[in-house]
Design a protein around this motif. Structure first.
Motif, short mmCIF file in Angstrom:
data_model
loop_
_atom_site.label_atom_id
_atom_site.label_comp_id
_atom_site.label_asym_id
_atom_site.label_seq_id
_atom_site.Cartn_x
_atom_site.Cartn_y
_atom_site.Cartn_z
N ASP A 1 -19.60 -6.95 -16.45
CA ASP A 1 -19.85 -8.22 -15.75
C ASP A 1 -18.99 -8.36 -14.49
OD1 ASP A 1 -21.63 -8.87 -17.79
OD2 ASP A 1 -20.09 -9.90 -18.96
N GLY A 2 -18.85 -7.26 -13.75
CA GLY A 2 -18.12 -7.31 -12.49
C GLY A 2 -16.61 -7.32 -12.61
N VAL A 3 -16.10 -7.14 -13.82
CA VAL A 3 -14.66 -7.19 -14.06
C VAL A 3 -14.19 -5.84 -14.63
CG1 VAL A 3 -12.79 -8.31 -15.33
CG2 VAL A 3 -14.73 -9.66 -14.49
N ILE A 4 -13.10 -5.32 -14.11
CA ILE A 4 -12.52 -4.09 -14.66
C ILE A 4 -11.84 -4.42 -15.99
CG2 ILE A 4 -10.77 -2.31 -14.33
CD1 ILE A 4 -11.36 -2.41 -11.35
N GLN A 5 -12.31 -3.75 -17.04
CA GLN A 5 -11.76 -3.97 -18.37
C GLN A 5 -10.54 -3.08 -18.64
OE1 GLN A 5 -13.34 -6.39 -20.48
NE2 GLN A 5 -14.33 -6.76 -18.49
N GLN A 6 -10.58 -1.87 -18.08
CA GLN A 6 -9.44 -0.96 -18.23
C GLN A 6 -9.53 0.11 -17.15
OE1 GLN A 6 -8.78 0.37 -22.23
NE2 GLN A 6 -6.96 1.55 -21.74
N TYR A 7 -8.37 0.53 -16.66
CA TYR A 7 -8.27 1.60 -15.67
C TYR A 7 -7.14 2.49 -16.14
CZ TYR A 7 -7.26 3.81 -11.10
OH TYR A 7 -7.05 4.70 -10.07
N ASP A 8 -7.52 3.66 -16.69
CA ASP A 8 -6.51 4.48 -17.35
C ASP A 8 -7.00 5.91 -17.50
OD1 ASP A 8 -4.04 4.94 -18.66
OD2 ASP A 8 -4.19 3.02 -19.70
N THR A 9 -6.15 6.77 -18.05
CA THR A 9 -6.55 8.15 -18.31
C THR A 9 -7.53 8.19 -19.48
OG1 THR A 9 -4.76 8.53 -19.90
CG2 THR A 9 -4.28 8.97 -17.57
N THR B 1 -11.17 -8.14 -7.42
CA THR B 1 -10.68 -6.85 -7.95
C THR B 1 -9.60 -6.27 -7.06
OG1 THR B 1 -12.79 -6.32 -9.01
CG2 THR B 1 -11.35 -4.47 -8.46
N THR B 2 -8.51 -5.86 -7.69
CA THR B 2 -7.47 -5.09 -7.01
C THR B 2 -7.33 -3.76 -7.74
OG1 THR B 2 -6.26 -7.04 -6.24
CG2 THR B 2 -5.02 -4.98 -6.42
N LEU B 3 -7.42 -2.67 -6.96
CA LEU B 3 -7.49 -1.35 -7.57
C LEU B 3 -6.94 -0.32 -6.59
CD1 LEU B 3 -8.67 0.34 -10.00
CD2 LEU B 3 -10.79 0.49 -8.67
N HIS B 4 -6.11 0.59 -7.08
CA HIS B 4 -5.54 1.66 -6.25
C HIS B 4 -6.08 3.01 -6.70
CE1 HIS B 4 -2.18 -0.70 -4.27
NE2 HIS B 4 -2.60 -1.54 -5.20
N ILE B 5 -6.63 3.77 -5.76
CA ILE B 5 -7.18 5.09 -6.03
C ILE B 5 -6.27 6.13 -5.39
CG2 ILE B 5 -9.18 6.61 -5.81
CD1 ILE B 5 -9.72 4.02 -7.43
N PRO B 6 -5.54 6.92 -6.18
CA PRO B 6 -4.61 7.90 -5.61
C PRO B 6 -5.31 9.00 -4.82
CG PRO B 6 -4.12 7.48 -7.93
CD PRO B 6 -5.45 6.86 -7.65
N GLU B 7 -4.62 9.50 -3.83
CA GLU B 7 -5.11 10.62 -3.02
C GLU B 7 -5.36 11.83 -3.92
OE1 GLU B 7 -6.30 11.59 0.66
OE2 GLU B 7 -4.66 10.13 0.69
N GLY B 8 -6.52 12.47 -3.75
CA GLY B 8 -6.83 13.69 -4.48
C GLY B 8 -7.20 13.50 -5.93
N MET C 1 0.85 -1.19 0.00
CA MET C 1 0.00 0.00 0.00
C MET C 1 0.89 1.25 0.00
SD MET C 1 -2.50 2.17 0.77
CE MET C 1 -2.60 3.64 1.73
N LEU C 2 0.70 2.12 -1.03
CA LEU C 2 1.48 3.34 -1.13
C LEU C 2 0.83 4.43 -0.30
CD1 LEU C 2 2.09 3.32 -5.00
CD2 LEU C 2 3.68 2.61 -3.22
N ASN C 3 1.66 5.29 0.27
CA ASN C 3 1.13 6.38 1.09
C ASN C 3 0.24 7.31 0.30
OD1 ASN C 3 2.43 5.47 3.39
ND2 ASN C 3 4.29 6.65 2.97
N SER C 4 0.41 7.35 -1.03
CA SER C 4 -0.35 8.26 -1.88
C SER C 4 -1.73 7.71 -2.24
CB SER C 4 0.43 8.57 -3.16
OG SER C 4 0.69 7.37 -3.88
N ASP C 5 -2.07 6.50 -1.79
CA ASP C 5 -3.35 5.91 -2.12
C ASP C 5 -4.39 6.26 -1.07
OD1 ASP C 5 -2.62 4.66 -4.50
OD2 ASP C 5 -1.84 2.92 -3.45
N ALA C 6 -5.52 6.82 -1.52
CA ALA C 6 -6.63 7.10 -0.61
C ALA C 6 -7.44 5.85 -0.36
CB ALA C 6 -7.52 8.20 -1.17
N ILE C 7 -7.63 5.04 -1.41
CA ILE C 7 -8.44 3.83 -1.32
C ILE C 7 -7.71 2.70 -2.06
CG2 ILE C 7 -10.69 2.76 -1.82
CD1 ILE C 7 -11.79 5.65 -2.18
N VAL C 8 -7.70 1.53 -1.45
CA VAL C 8 -7.15 0.34 -2.10
C VAL C 8 -8.17 -0.80 -2.00
CG1 VAL C 8 -5.36 -1.43 -2.07
CG2 VAL C 8 -4.75 0.96 -1.64
N PHE C 9 -8.52 -1.36 -3.15
CA PHE C 9 -9.30 -2.60 -3.19
C PHE C 9 -8.30 -3.74 -3.35
CE2 PHE C 9 -12.07 0.70 -4.77
CZ PHE C 9 -13.32 0.40 -4.24
N ASP C 10 -8.25 -4.63 -2.37
CA ASP C 10 -7.28 -5.72 -2.36
C ASP C 10 -8.01 -7.05 -2.51
OD1 ASP C 10 -5.04 -7.31 -2.01
OD2 ASP C 10 -4.98 -7.05 0.17
#
Length: 327
Positions: A218-226, A27-34, A1-10
């Motif tokens: 269908d409950g699966v992340i297909q892409q997480y990007d800009t 699902t594993t997903l990192h949401i950066p702070e701010g 877990m990075l200090n810059s992450d506000a939310i982490v799905f593990d």
């Protein structure tokens, strides 16, 4: 877990009783702070379920969720939700309470004194562009849908939450009001640096608001990007078709003039239009097409010329930005 992450799905999964398949697959997903994260997908794809697990409206079947480094199952629900604002499409204002009383709900629970609450109500009403003296004593029924949604946003932010969860908050609002609220929300987010998770089924809204986009099926992340990466480099055919990645005009909306301009070497021509460095290439294209001159001058925030974009240069950018069909 990075200090810059506000939310982490593990490795988070949610299976509802009697459902054939999990609503959210592992699902594993990192949401950066701010950051401002939009979650996009069709009805039933799992996006709202993912959102509601953050404030424990739904409990994960397996895995864990970390908020600011803490496992949310080790925090009381009340403590967790004090730092998380929640805004939904139905708004949910208390009809028997004034606007002032609605916004003050969480600060009262937190034990703030009357002056601090009054100051916070005024501050938030001004932030969402509602004059405090005009709106404090009104009731929800006296407001338009857009005004009620502004109050709902103010109420969600009243306790100074570091995270804001938004579930299709503008879905039932007319297009003009919706666009205005989107602009206000992005301005507030940039000013306060609140971490926002924003669920939507509207592609343009997701692209306009999000620093990054989560696309689900269908409950699966297909892409997480800009937004730009999703438009120009979709992960698969589903993503490409969903966001219409080959729509060049949409792509041009995501790139600003300063990313493509070349340094200005000659004085501007009288027929050249002016655009700001932050303006989109879509606006640049419109200016060139509506002008008798095949280029525009790019200026900084003080209107000083700093660059130029020619029509040939713009066409070259479009050519290299086109996406090959996804496989």
């Amino acid at each position: 877990m990075l200090n810059s992450d506000a939310i982490v799905f593990d490795k988070v999964m949610k299976q509802f009783p009697r459902a054939a398949n999990p609503s959210v697959q592992e699902t594993t997903l990192h949401i950066p702070e701010g950051s401002f994260i939009t979650i996009l997908g069709a009805s039933g794809c799992g996006k709202t379920t993912l959102l509601k697990m953050v404030n424990r409206l739904y409990e994960p079947t397996s895995g864990r969720i970390l908020v600011h480094g803490q496992d949310i199952n080790r925090i009381s629900v009340n403590e967790l939700r004090r730092d998380i604002g929640y805004v939904i499409q139905q708004i949910g204002l208390f009809p028997h309470m004034t606007i002032e009383e609605n916004i003050a709900t969480v600060p009262r629970i937190l034990g703030w004194n009357k002056q601090k609450i009054a100051d916070r109500v005024n501050e938030l009403l001004e932030l969402v562009h509602l004059n405090p003296s005009d709106y404090r004593k009104r009731y929800p029924r006296q407001l338009s849908g857009g005004q009620q949604q502004r109050v709902g946003l103010a109420r969600a932010m009243a306790g100074n939450p570091s995270i804001l969860l938004m579930d299709e908050p503008f879905g039932s609002i007319d297009a003009i009001t919706r666009s205005s609220l989107q602009e206000e929300l992005t301005g507030i987010q940039k000013m306060l640096r609140t971490t926002i998770l924003f669920v939507t089924h509207d592609i343009e809204e997701a692209l306009k608001l999000g620093d990054r986009i989560v696309i689900m099926k269908d409950g699966v992340i297909q892409q997480y990007d800009t937004p730009l990466q999703i438009m120009t480099r979709p992960a698969n055919r589903f993503v490409s078709q969903l966001v219409q990645s080959e729509d060049v005009v949409q792509q041009l909306s995501l790139m600003s003039a300063d990313k493509v301009m070349i340094p200005i070497e000659e004085p501007s021509h009288p027929d050249e239009s002016m655009v700001q460095s932050s303006d989109s290439l879509r606006l640049v294209l419109n200016e060139i097409l509506n002008s008798s001159y095949p280029s525009v001058v790019v200026t900084d925030s003080s209107d000083h010329p700093i660059g130029r974009i020619t029509f040939e240069q713009l066409k070259a950018y479009i050519a290299i930005s086109k996406v090959m069909p996804a496989t």
